[in-house]
Scaffold this motif. Structure first.
Motif, PDB file in Angstrom:
ATOM      1  N   VAL A 176       0.860  -1.180   0.000  1.00  0.00           N
ATOM      2  CA  VAL A 176       0.000   0.000   0.000  1.00  0.00           C
ATOM      3  C   VAL A 176       0.893   1.226   0.000  1.00  0.00           C
ATOM      4  O   VAL A 176       1.776   1.350   0.854  1.00  0.00           O
ATOM      5  CB  VAL A 176      -0.947   0.027   1.217  1.00  0.00           C
ATOM      6  N   VAL A 177       0.660   2.094  -0.956  1.00  0.00           N
ATOM      7  CA  VAL A 177       1.378   3.365  -1.014  1.00  0.00           C
ATOM      8  C   VAL A 177       0.387   4.463  -0.664  1.00  0.00           C
ATOM      9  O   VAL A 177      -0.717   4.508  -1.206  1.00  0.00           O
ATOM     10  CB  VAL A 177       1.997   3.589  -2.411  1.00  0.00           C
ATOM     11  N   GLU A 178       0.798   5.311   0.280  1.00  0.00           N
ATOM     12  CA  GLU A 178      -0.043   6.425   0.715  1.00  0.00           C
ATOM     13  C   GLU A 178       0.546   7.733   0.208  1.00  0.00           C
ATOM     14  O   GLU A 178       1.756   7.945   0.295  1.00  0.00           O
ATOM     15  CB  GLU A 178      -0.107   6.456   2.241  1.00  0.00           C
ATOM     16  N   LEU A 179      -0.312   8.588  -0.318  1.00  0.00           N
ATOM     17  CA  LEU A 179       0.099   9.915  -0.781  1.00  0.00           C
ATOM     18  C   LEU A 179      -0.686  10.953   0.001  1.00  0.00           C
ATOM     19  O   LEU A 179      -1.848  10.713   0.368  1.00  0.00           O
ATOM     20  CB  LEU A 179      -0.169  10.079  -2.275  1.00  0.00           C
ATOM     21  N   PRO A 236       6.126  13.241  -5.528  1.00  0.00           N
ATOM     22  CA  PRO A 236       6.518  13.895  -4.279  1.00  0.00           C
ATOM     23  C   PRO A 236       5.468  13.815  -3.177  1.00  0.00           C
ATOM     24  O   PRO A 236       5.791  14.032  -2.007  1.00  0.00           O
ATOM     25  CB  PRO A 236       6.767  15.350  -4.700  1.00  0.00           C
ATOM     26  N   GLU A 237       4.239  13.462  -3.507  1.00  0.00           N
ATOM     27  CA  GLU A 237       3.185  13.360  -2.496  1.00  0.00           C
ATOM     28  C   GLU A 237       3.265  12.079  -1.673  1.00  0.00           C
ATOM     29  O   GLU A 237       2.525  11.915  -0.706  1.00  0.00           O
ATOM     30  CB  GLU A 237       1.794  13.408  -3.157  1.00  0.00           C
ATOM     31  N   VAL A 238       4.145  11.146  -2.033  1.00  0.00           N
ATOM     32  CA  VAL A 238       4.225   9.877  -1.308  1.00  0.00           C
ATOM     33  C   VAL A 238       4.617  10.146   0.139  1.00  0.00           C
ATOM     34  O   VAL A 238       5.613  10.816   0.417  1.00  0.00           O
ATOM     35  CB  VAL A 238       5.205   8.900  -1.991  1.00  0.00           C
ATOM     36  N   PHE A 245       9.861   0.323  -1.477  1.00  0.00           N
ATOM     37  CA  PHE A 245       8.730   0.848  -2.246  1.00  0.00           C
ATOM     38  C   PHE A 245       8.469   2.317  -1.933  1.00  0.00           C
ATOM     39  O   PHE A 245       8.081   3.076  -2.830  1.00  0.00           O
ATOM     40  CB  PHE A 245       7.478   0.002  -2.034  1.00  0.00           C
ATOM     41  N   TYR A 246       8.682   2.737  -0.695  1.00  0.00           N
ATOM     42  CA  TYR A 246       8.541   4.152  -0.375  1.00  0.00           C
ATOM     43  C   TYR A 246       9.491   4.982  -1.242  1.00  0.00           C
ATOM     44  O   TYR A 246       9.072   5.934  -1.894  1.00  0.00           O
ATOM     45  CB  TYR A 246       8.815   4.424   1.106  1.00  0.00           C
TER      46      TYR A 246
END
Length: 117
Positions: A36-39, A98-100, A89-90
């Motif tokens: 899961v990638v959060e932005l 850039p919002e990650v 992954f981060y």
């Protein structure tokens, strides 16, 4: 703050060879991973998004090409733990968007590792 996330799946094997021989993770085994990638952003772009989910297709392509049905010991230069995968992954995603804000990895339905600077 606005936050979005997107989930990705892959299956792979690994072996944590640095652990004692009697540790179950020292044996060759596999997982059905969830990434899961959060932005996050203070404001939204002109389309009303933090980031268009479609932009994240590059991460799906990378996972499908380089991680799915692979032996992770051959993919990563460090031990293939969930923690190292979340870190990897981060940084991979942050270089592109850039919002990650964070990346999380699950090896089993009950376990998660997260990297959030």
């Amino acid at each position: 703050m606005f936050r979005i996330s997107k989930e990705f799946h892959f299956s792979a094997s690994h072996q944590l060879e640095h652990l004692p021989a009697d540790h179950q993770c020292a044996r060759l085994h596999g997982h059905n991973y969830i990434v899961v990638v959060e932005l996050a952003a203070v404001g939204l772009n002109p389309d009303g998004f933090v980031r268009d989910y479609h932009d994240l297709a590059a991460l799906k392509d990378h996972i499908d090409r380089d991680f799915d049905h692979r032996h992770l010991n051959d993919v990563l230069a460090c031990p293939a733990t969930a923690e190292h995968l979340a870190h990897y992954f981060y940084h991979w995603a942050r270089e592109r968007w850039p919002e990650v804000a964070a990346a999380s990895v699950s090896e089993t339905p009950k376990t998660w590792a997260e990297y959030r600077p």
